[in-house]
Design a protein around this motif. Structure first.
Motif, PDB file in Angstrom:
ATOM      1  N   PHE A 152      25.315  86.602 101.109  1.00  0.00           N
ATOM      2  CA  PHE A 152      24.460  87.456 101.615  1.00  0.00           C
ATOM      3  C   PHE A 152      24.479  87.363 103.043  1.00  0.00           C
ATOM      4  CE2 PHE A 152      23.305  87.841  97.015  1.00  0.00           C
ATOM      5  CZ  PHE A 152      22.644  88.859  96.836  1.00  0.00           C
ATOM      6  N   ARG A 153      25.162  86.726 103.751  1.00  0.00           N
ATOM      7  CA  ARG A 153      25.200  87.104 105.177  1.00  0.00           C
ATOM      8  C   ARG A 153      25.711  88.704 105.417  1.00  0.00           C
ATOM      9  NH1 ARG A 153      27.089  81.749 108.284  1.00  0.00           N
ATOM     10  NH2 ARG A 153      26.026  80.049 106.917  1.00  0.00           N
ATOM     11  N   PRO A 154      25.485  88.874 106.740  1.00  0.00           N
ATOM     12  CA  PRO A 154      25.584  90.131 106.937  1.00  0.00           C
ATOM     13  C   PRO A 154      27.104  90.740 106.616  1.00  0.00           C
ATOM     14  CG  PRO A 154      24.452  89.239 108.756  1.00  0.00           C
ATOM     15  CD  PRO A 154      24.797  88.110 107.682  1.00  0.00           C
ATOM     16  N   LEU A 155      28.073  90.272 107.313  1.00  0.00           N
ATOM     17  CA  LEU A 155      29.573  90.737 106.835  1.00  0.00           C
ATOM     18  C   LEU A 155      29.857  90.754 105.298  1.00  0.00           C
ATOM     19  CD1 LEU A 155      31.509  89.346 109.995  1.00  0.00           C
ATOM     20  CD2 LEU A 155      30.562  91.559 109.532  1.00  0.00           C
ATOM     21  N   ALA A 156      29.326  89.765 104.663  1.00  0.00           N
ATOM     22  CA  ALA A 156      29.289  89.862 103.253  1.00  0.00           C
ATOM     23  C   ALA A 156      28.656  91.002 102.472  1.00  0.00           C
ATOM     24  CB  ALA A 156      28.934  88.523 102.462  1.00  0.00           C
ATOM     25  N   LEU A 157      27.429  91.204 102.979  1.00  0.00           N
ATOM     26  CA  LEU A 157      26.475  92.327 102.791  1.00  0.00           C
ATOM     27  C   LEU A 157      27.397  93.655 102.667  1.00  0.00           C
ATOM     28  CD1 LEU A 157      22.822  91.540 103.340  1.00  0.00           C
ATOM     29  CD2 LEU A 157      24.053  91.777 101.050  1.00  0.00           C
ATOM     30  N   LEU A 158      28.036  93.630 104.005  1.00  0.00           N
ATOM     31  CA  LEU A 158      28.849  95.218 104.144  1.00  0.00           C
ATOM     32  C   LEU A 158      29.596  95.505 102.880  1.00  0.00           C
ATOM     33  CD1 LEU A 158      30.096  95.018 107.755  1.00  0.00           C
ATOM     34  CD2 LEU A 158      28.345  96.493 106.722  1.00  0.00           C
ATOM     35  N   ASP A 159      30.448  94.413 102.419  1.00  0.00           N
ATOM     36  CA  ASP A 159      31.260  94.584 101.204  1.00  0.00           C
ATOM     37  C   ASP A 159      30.147  94.693  99.883  1.00  0.00           C
ATOM     38  OD1 ASP A 159      33.597  94.153 102.698  1.00  0.00           O
ATOM     39  OD2 ASP A 159      33.692  92.102 102.462  1.00  0.00           O
ATOM     40  N   ARG A 160      29.255  93.862  99.823  1.00  0.00           N
ATOM     41  CA  ARG A 160      28.250  93.952  98.593  1.00  0.00           C
ATOM     42  C   ARG A 160      27.821  95.435  98.485  1.00  0.00           C
ATOM     43  NH1 ARG A 160      24.982  90.628  95.092  1.00  0.00           N
ATOM     44  NH2 ARG A 160      26.097  88.993  95.959  1.00  0.00           N
ATOM     45  N   MET A 161      27.484  95.810  99.635  1.00  0.00           N
ATOM     46  CA  MET A 161      26.924  97.193  99.859  1.00  0.00           C
ATOM     47  C   MET A 161      27.822  98.367  99.707  1.00  0.00           C
ATOM     48  SD  MET A 161      23.221  96.838 102.033  1.00  0.00           S
ATOM     49  CE  MET A 161      24.376  96.668 103.648  1.00  0.00           C
ATOM     50  N   ASN A 162      29.170  98.075  99.705  1.00  0.00           N
ATOM     51  CA  ASN A 162      30.364  99.197  99.767  1.00  0.00           C
ATOM     52  C   ASN A 162      30.229 100.090 100.989  1.00  0.00           C
ATOM     53  OD1 ASN A 162      32.591 100.282  98.550  1.00  0.00           O
ATOM     54  ND2 ASN A 162      30.988 101.661  97.247  1.00  0.00           N
ATOM     55  N   VAL A 163      29.965  99.468 102.160  1.00  0.00           N
ATOM     56  CA  VAL A 163      30.083 100.186 103.545  1.00  0.00           C
ATOM     57  C   VAL A 163      31.329 100.232 103.966  1.00  0.00           C
ATOM     58  CG1 VAL A 163      29.482 100.322 105.711  1.00  0.00           C
ATOM     59  CG2 VAL A 163      27.618  99.443 104.014  1.00  0.00           C
ATOM     60  N   GLN A 164      31.858 101.447 104.097  1.00  0.00           N
ATOM     61  CA  GLN A 164      33.301 101.577 104.460  1.00  0.00           C
ATOM     62  C   GLN A 164      33.285 101.490 106.088  1.00  0.00           C
ATOM     63  OE1 GLN A 164      35.319 105.156 103.127  1.00  0.00           O
ATOM     64  NE2 GLN A 164      36.874 104.947 104.380  1.00  0.00           N
ATOM     65  N   VAL A 165      32.287 102.387 106.464  1.00  0.00           N
ATOM     66  CA  VAL A 165      32.357 102.337 108.219  1.00  0.00           C
ATOM     67  C   VAL A 165      31.097 102.347 108.477  1.00  0.00           C
ATOM     68  CG1 VAL A 165      32.958 103.497 110.275  1.00  0.00           C
ATOM     69  CG2 VAL A 165      34.321 103.915 108.158  1.00  0.00           C
ATOM     70  N   LEU A 166      30.639 101.660 109.534  1.00  0.00           N
ATOM     71  CA  LEU A 166      29.050 101.671 109.901  1.00  0.00           C
ATOM     72  C   LEU A 166      29.250 101.593 111.640  1.00  0.00           C
ATOM     73  CD1 LEU A 166      26.267  99.260 109.062  1.00  0.00           C
ATOM     74  CD2 LEU A 166      26.773  99.471 111.441  1.00  0.00           C
ATOM     75  N   ALA A 167      28.488 102.663 111.950  1.00  0.00           N
ATOM     76  CA  ALA A 167      28.223 102.864 113.468  1.00  0.00           C
ATOM     77  C   ALA A 167      26.981 102.176 113.968  1.00  0.00           C
ATOM     78  CB  ALA A 167      28.272 104.356 113.810  1.00  0.00           C
ATOM     79  N   THR A 168      27.033 101.717 114.889  1.00  0.00           N
ATOM     80  CA  THR A 168      25.851 101.124 115.632  1.00  0.00           C
ATOM     81  C   THR A 168      25.484 101.946 116.829  1.00  0.00           C
ATOM     82  OG1 THR A 168      27.002  99.555 117.099  1.00  0.00           O
ATOM     83  CG2 THR A 168      26.339  98.708 115.064  1.00  0.00           C
ATOM     84  N   THR A 169      24.435 102.035 117.261  1.00  0.00           N
ATOM     85  CA  THR A 169      24.180 102.780 118.446  1.00  0.00           C
ATOM     86  C   THR A 169      23.836 101.960 119.533  1.00  0.00           C
ATOM     87  OG1 THR A 169      23.052 104.397 117.043  1.00  0.00           O
ATOM     88  CG2 THR A 169      22.282 104.491 119.436  1.00  0.00           C
ATOM     89  N   ASP A 170      24.596 102.193 120.587  1.00  0.00           N
ATOM     90  CA  ASP A 170      24.603 101.131 121.788  1.00  0.00           C
ATOM     91  C   ASP A 170      24.471 101.760 123.226  1.00  0.00           C
ATOM     92  OD1 ASP A 170      26.275  98.775 120.353  1.00  0.00           O
ATOM     93  OD2 ASP A 170      26.850 100.763 119.620  1.00  0.00           O
ATOM     94  N   SER A 171      23.482 100.898 123.955  1.00  0.00           N
ATOM     95  CA  SER A 171      23.184 101.480 125.243  1.00  0.00           C
ATOM     96  C   SER A 171      24.634 101.665 126.001  1.00  0.00           C
ATOM     97  CB  SER A 171      22.508 100.392 125.951  1.00  0.00           C
ATOM     98  OG  SER A 171      22.548 100.495 127.609  1.00  0.00           O
ATOM     99  N   ALA A 172      24.786 102.792 126.782  1.00  0.00           N
ATOM    100  CA  ALA A 172      25.730 102.897 127.579  1.00  0.00           C
ATOM    101  C   ALA A 172      26.310 101.736 128.468  1.00  0.00           C
ATOM    102  CB  ALA A 172      25.592 104.136 128.546  1.00  0.00           C
ATOM    103  N   LEU A 173      25.195 100.684 128.615  1.00  0.00           N
ATOM    104  CA  LEU A 173      25.316  99.660 129.457  1.00  0.00           C
ATOM    105  C   LEU A 173      26.061  98.680 128.593  1.00  0.00           C
ATOM    106  CD1 LEU A 173      21.862  99.694 131.519  1.00  0.00           C
ATOM    107  CD2 LEU A 173      24.343 100.691 132.309  1.00  0.00           C
ATOM    108  N   SER A 174      26.178  98.661 127.491  1.00  0.00           N
ATOM    109  CA  SER A 174      26.772  97.523 126.549  1.00  0.00           C
ATOM    110  C   SER A 174      28.085  97.261 127.143  1.00  0.00           C
ATOM    111  CB  SER A 174      26.813  97.916 125.175  1.00  0.00           C
ATOM    112  OG  SER A 174      27.498  96.956 124.679  1.00  0.00           O
ATOM    113  N   ASP A 175      28.264  95.919 127.206  1.00  0.00           N
ATOM    114  CA  ASP A 175      29.814  95.647 127.603  1.00  0.00           C
ATOM    115  C   ASP A 175      30.583  95.413 126.438  1.00  0.00           C
ATOM    116  OD1 ASP A 175      29.253  93.165 125.954  1.00  0.00           O
ATOM    117  OD2 ASP A 175      29.039  91.637 127.441  1.00  0.00           O
ATOM    118  N   LEU A 176      29.871  95.680 125.312  1.00  0.00           N
ATOM    119  CA  LEU A 176      30.960  95.947 123.944  1.00  0.00           C
ATOM    120  C   LEU A 176      31.640  94.659 123.519  1.00  0.00           C
ATOM    121  CD1 LEU A 176      32.275  99.566 124.793  1.00  0.00           C
ATOM    122  CD2 LEU A 176      30.431  99.042 123.532  1.00  0.00           C
TER     123      LEU A 176
END
Length: 478
Positions: A157-181
């Motif tokens: 149930f950690r975040p990356l494992a939940l991605l698989d559990r929830m069947n998420v193929q692609v997830l986009a975050t929303t990031d400030s233009a100032l983010s170092d990425l």
């Protein structure tokens, strides 16, 4: 408590029996498809750290402004729900530090969510993902809390494992233009490219009237390595950041303006306003004109580099000055206003609307414009797609009205597929599931009325649930 909390398998499907039978078949055809979550606000740091969630309140209550705003509307204070104060506010009200107490408040008020989409999302999360045995109540609050605590400490149930559990193929975050990425670079090495991708959000840089703007312009110069001392340098720095986002896997930009005005300014006026802003003397009318001008500039850059431009005007941010002062933005006090698209978008569409390189997805919180403006625009311009019902419209009845208002003019294939627009990570599958059920019901109605063959309805279901989002948010230059 009962041993199993069984949700109605036909929830949100049509009530009429024959249409419901059709809808059930159509829904099952798309129910298990992977989730393409291209407009989200989950913090990328959650995945980069990949630590166990701290407690049920931290996971499900405090970050969910839908949930918080309902409780606040009934007299609770943000602090009672664990929402921290901003530094330097001088606030004297205590912030609840006991997550069990926050959870109890939520459970005691479960009835407040009757009839809301939040109730649907929460039921799906609690029953389907976290496998709780019963709906929340004052009587079972502690037992549910203890079970949830044990569940979210598990590695699966950690975040990356939940991605698989929830069947998420692609997830986009929303990031400030100032983010170092940097977090995105780390995740690309861990998960491979394209699983978690950034989205370029330049709002704080193009809205030049806010107090932190000059400092952010300095940060832009630092992160881009481009001198932002004049307007041309500012544009060059933004182009630099867009390239960095593309290299990190970005597919889109995100723009939240009060209006959809895209009127460009003469270069000399833009340079003057930018210079005034650097000196701290910009006039409010000039700041508004500059924001509109920068939407035009963002469209021009989108036509150059291929990032999809997401535009969602029509929300007055931080309506309560007290809540903003005490707790900051995104606390449930952003309120929709009427918005006009047809005239406001004409400058951009006159220039880029027929360009094969320009792609724009339009969202609204004003459903009155679906049939009058947005569906006709999406049904004419090849560059435009109509975004899914979003934010305050992300609900069963308004999703139905969206299909009834838009499809006859725009068709299905000038829409974007579903976007979930959430900071509440665990609600992502619930939101997609509700959309799929509503779409199945709409398609079933078309089949029942002899307006669409069943085989085409099944194919359309796959498109709406999965393919359209991949197409609408295709990677730049693909």
């Amino acid at each position: 408590m009962t041993e199993h909390w069984q949700l109605d398998p036909d929830r949100a499907l049509p009530a009429e029996p024959a249409t419901r039978d059709l809808a059930r078949t159509i829904y099952q055809h798309g129910a298990a498809l992977p989730l393409v979550s291209m407009h989200g606000h989950v913090d990328v740091g959650l995945f980069a750290a990949n630590q166990s969630f701290g407690d049920p309140a931290e996971l499900l209550i405090t970050p969910d402004h839908y949930l918080v705003r309902m409780l606040v509307s009934q007299g609770y204070r943000h602090g009672q729900l664990g929402v921290p104060h901003r530094d330097g506010t001088g606030a004297t009200e205590a912030v609840e530090r006991d997550p069990r107490a926050i959870w109890r408040r939520f459970c005691e008020n479960w009835h407040l969510f009757r009839g809301t989409p939040t109730r649907y999302w929460l039921e799906h999360e609690l029953a389907e993902i976290f496998e709780l045995p019963a709906p929340p109540s004052a009587d079972n609050a502690d037992a549910l809390y203890d079970q949830l605590c044990a569940t979210i400490q598990r590695d699966d149930f950690r975040p990356l494992a939940l991605l698989d559990r929830m069947n998420v193929q692609v997830l986009a975050t929303t990031d400030s233009a100032l983010s170092d990425l940097g977090a995105h670079a780390d995740l690309a090495r861990t998960l491979g490219p394209g699983r978690i991708v950034p989205t370029f959000r330049p709002d704080s840089l193009v809205h030049i009237g806010h107090p932190a703007w000059a400092g952010e312009i300095d940060q832009l110069a630092t992160v881009s390595g481009v001198d932002t001392g004049d307007y041309n340098g500012f544009l060059a720095a933004l182009r630099n950041r867009r390239r960095a986002f593309i290299e990190a896997g970005a597919r889109a930009t995100d723009h939240g303006h009060l209006t959809a005005d895209t009127t460009p300014l003469p270069a000399a006026d833009a340079e003057r306003i930018y210079r005034d802003a650097l000196q701290g003397s910009v006039r409010p009318a000039d700041a508004e004109a500059f924001a509109a001008h920068m939407l035009y500039q963002m469209a021009e850059m989108a036509a150059e580099d291929g990032l999809v431009m997401q535009l969602h005007p029509g929300v007055l941010r931080n309506h309560s000055s007290e809540i903003y002062r005490l707790h900051g933005p995104d606390q449930g006090f952003d309120i929709p206003v009427r918005v006009e698209f047809t005239h406001n978008l004409r400058p951009v569409l006159d220039r880029f609307g027929l360009s094969p390189q320009f792609r724009c997805i339009l969202f609204t919180t004003d459903e009155t414009v679906y049939s009058r403006e947005l569906a006709p625009l999406a049904g004419a311009y090849p560059s435009i797609r109509l975004g899914a019902p979003w934010w305050f419209l992300d609900s069963p009845e308004q999703m139905r009205r969206f299909r009834e208002s838009a499809v006859e003019t725009a068709g299905f294939y000038n829409t974007s597929g579903f976007v979930d627009d959430t900071r509440a990570f665990a609600s992502i599958p619930a939101r997609h599931d509700l959309s799929r059920r509503i779409d199945a019901g709409y398609l079933a109605k078309l089949v029942a009325e002899g307006r669409l063959p069943m085989d085409e309805a099944l194919d359309t279901m796959v498109d709406l649930a999965h393919r359209l989002a991949l197409t609408a948010y295709a990677a730049p230059n693909n």
